[in-house]
Scaffold this motif. Structure first.
Motif, mmCIF file in Angstrom:
data_model
loop_
_atom_site.group_PDB
_atom_site.id
_atom_site.type_symbol
_atom_site.label_atom_id
_atom_site.label_comp_id
_atom_site.label_asym_id
_atom_site.label_seq_id
_atom_site.Cartn_x
_atom_site.Cartn_y
_atom_site.Cartn_z
ATOM 1 N N VAL A 230 -10.830 -46.157 -31.362
ATOM 2 C CA VAL A 230 -11.985 -47.565 -32.035
ATOM 3 C C VAL A 230 -12.946 -47.141 -32.736
ATOM 4 O O VAL A 230 -13.557 -45.874 -33.112
ATOM 5 N N HIS A 244 -12.630 -49.330 -24.071
ATOM 6 C CA HIS A 244 -11.841 -48.873 -25.497
ATOM 7 C C HIS A 244 -10.307 -47.905 -25.210
ATOM 8 O O HIS A 244 -10.299 -47.739 -25.956
ATOM 9 N N ASP A 247 -7.765 -50.168 -24.084
ATOM 10 C CA ASP A 247 -7.872 -50.464 -25.493
ATOM 11 C C ASP A 247 -6.908 -49.754 -26.485
ATOM 12 O O ASP A 247 -5.708 -50.534 -26.720
#
Ligand SMILES: Cc1cc2nc3c(=O)[nH]c(=O)nc-3n(C[C@H](O)[C@H](O)[C@H](O)COP(=O)(O)OP(=O)(O)OC[C@H]3O[C@@H](n4cnc5c(N)ncnc54)[C@H](O)[C@@H]3O)c2cc1C
Length: 321
Positions: A230, A244, A247
């Motif tokens: 990220v 994050h 993700d």
């Protein structure tokens, strides 16, 4: 050649690589950095640290530094103590294209059938490129510097002009802090969150800089796999965020179907700041202090530090010969 008394500021990959080149060229080298002896800076220590082809039109030196660095890292990959390994690299593409390095890089090709996910119509494949494990490589570089006679000390430098006059040459490898030490307003951070997972047999580098899993990146080191990322420009806080992490795992799994990366596989999660410079222009130049002493600036390596620093070190040795 007369050996000079050189102070290198910084103990990241820039400071250590430059110091090693200079000490091997016969200079007396002292490194000062903010970290204690057994610590290394967060940026260099947490990098993916892969070699990829780089060229920036505005500074043709970068392509040369990149090539020279490939040659040296490839040699180091023969020694397991360095933490350098050679890996296959897949740069995933959303359309068929010929990269600028096709025809220049002998190991370049397009993917064979079934080699990449069908989300991507093309990839630029390097059959063998260096990947550096910074947790092994930085201590290895430091040992090489010390074995060759270099000295390493913990010191926080306030100004270049304030460095003791016994140092006739000061090399500024202070990364992001060149904003202050060189007064360079063009230097700024890009913050990355990255995730380290246990090894799982996957032994390649795969990344997507433009497609459906943009910024997903898998870098297989010898003893762990680094996943990213990220990305936030010009933000400096370093707390990691669980959303994050999840993700990043999800995008990496999507990018390489069958790739195993679950929350339980995570060893650590880190945020680190990449030292960027406007125009992707690394600053490597020789200047002077008011008292006539030489200053060599070597900072702003962006995402190219591990890809260029051996070549930059060669150039700096040339300045002092
Ligand atoms: C997640 C991530 C992934 C990356 N992946 C890659 C990659 O795959 N390939 C690649 O080539 N690059 C990559 N990079 C970029 C690369 O890590 C950097 O270009 C490189 O580490 C910069 O090294 P440096 O030595 O200049 O800076 P740093 O590692 O930040 O070191 C700076 C040094 O300067 C010292 N210093 C600063 N100010 C002072 C002061 N006032 N007094 C004394 N000492 C001072 C610090 O103590 C430190 O030792 C990545 C970066 C990140 C964050």
């Amino acid at each position: 050649m007369n050996g000079k008394n050189v102070l290198v500021i910084g103990r990241g990959v820039a400071g250590l690589t430059t110091a090693l080149k200079l000490v091997n060229a016969g200079h007396k080298v002292t490194i000062w950095s903010k970290e204690a002896d057994d610590q290394f800076p967060r940026t260099s220590y947490n990098a993916y640290a892969m070699w990829v082809p780089v060229a920036i039109g505005a500074d043709p030196r970068i392509e040369r530094w990149n090539n020279e660095t490939f040659t040296e890292l490839e040699k180091r990959a023969a020694d397991p103590d360095t933490g350098v390994v050679m890996r296959q690299v897949f740069i995933l593409k959303t359309a068929h294209s010929e990269p600028w390095f096709a025809g220049k890089f002998a190991g370049f090709r397009h993917p064979k059938a079934g080699e990449i996910s069908d989300q991507y119509p093309d990839a630029h494949v390097l059959d063998k490129a260096p990947v550096v494990d910074p947790t092994v490589y930085l201590p290895w570089l430091q040992k090489q510097v010390q074995a060759a006679g270099g000295t390493i000390e913990q010191h926080d430098v306030t100004t270049l002009a304030g460095c003791p006059s016994k140092y006739s040459v000061i090399v500024n490898c202070s990364g992001l802090e060149a904003r202050t030490l060189a007064g360079d307003k063009g230097v700024f951070p890009s913050r990355l969150q990255v995730v380290t997972i246990k090894p799982n047999g996957f032994d390649k580098v795969v990344f997507d800089d433009e497609g459906p899993n943009k910024r997903a990146c898998i870098v297989a080191h010898r003893d762990y796999i680094k996943l990213g990322a990220v990305f936030d420009e010009r933000i400096e806080t370093l707390e990691t965020e669980e959303k994050h992490t999840l993700d990043i795992l999800e995008r990496c799994r999507r990018m390489v179907p069958g790739f195993k990366a679950d929350r339980d596989d995570v060893i650590s999660v880190t945020r680190a700041l990449r030292p960027e410079r406007e125009g992707w222009l690394i600053c490597v130049e020789q200047t002077a202090l008011d008292d006539g002493r030489t200053v060599i600036q070597n900072y702003g390596h962006d995402g190219m530090g591990f890809c260029t620093l051996d070549g930059i070190g060669n150039e700096i040795v040339g300045y002092l010969s």
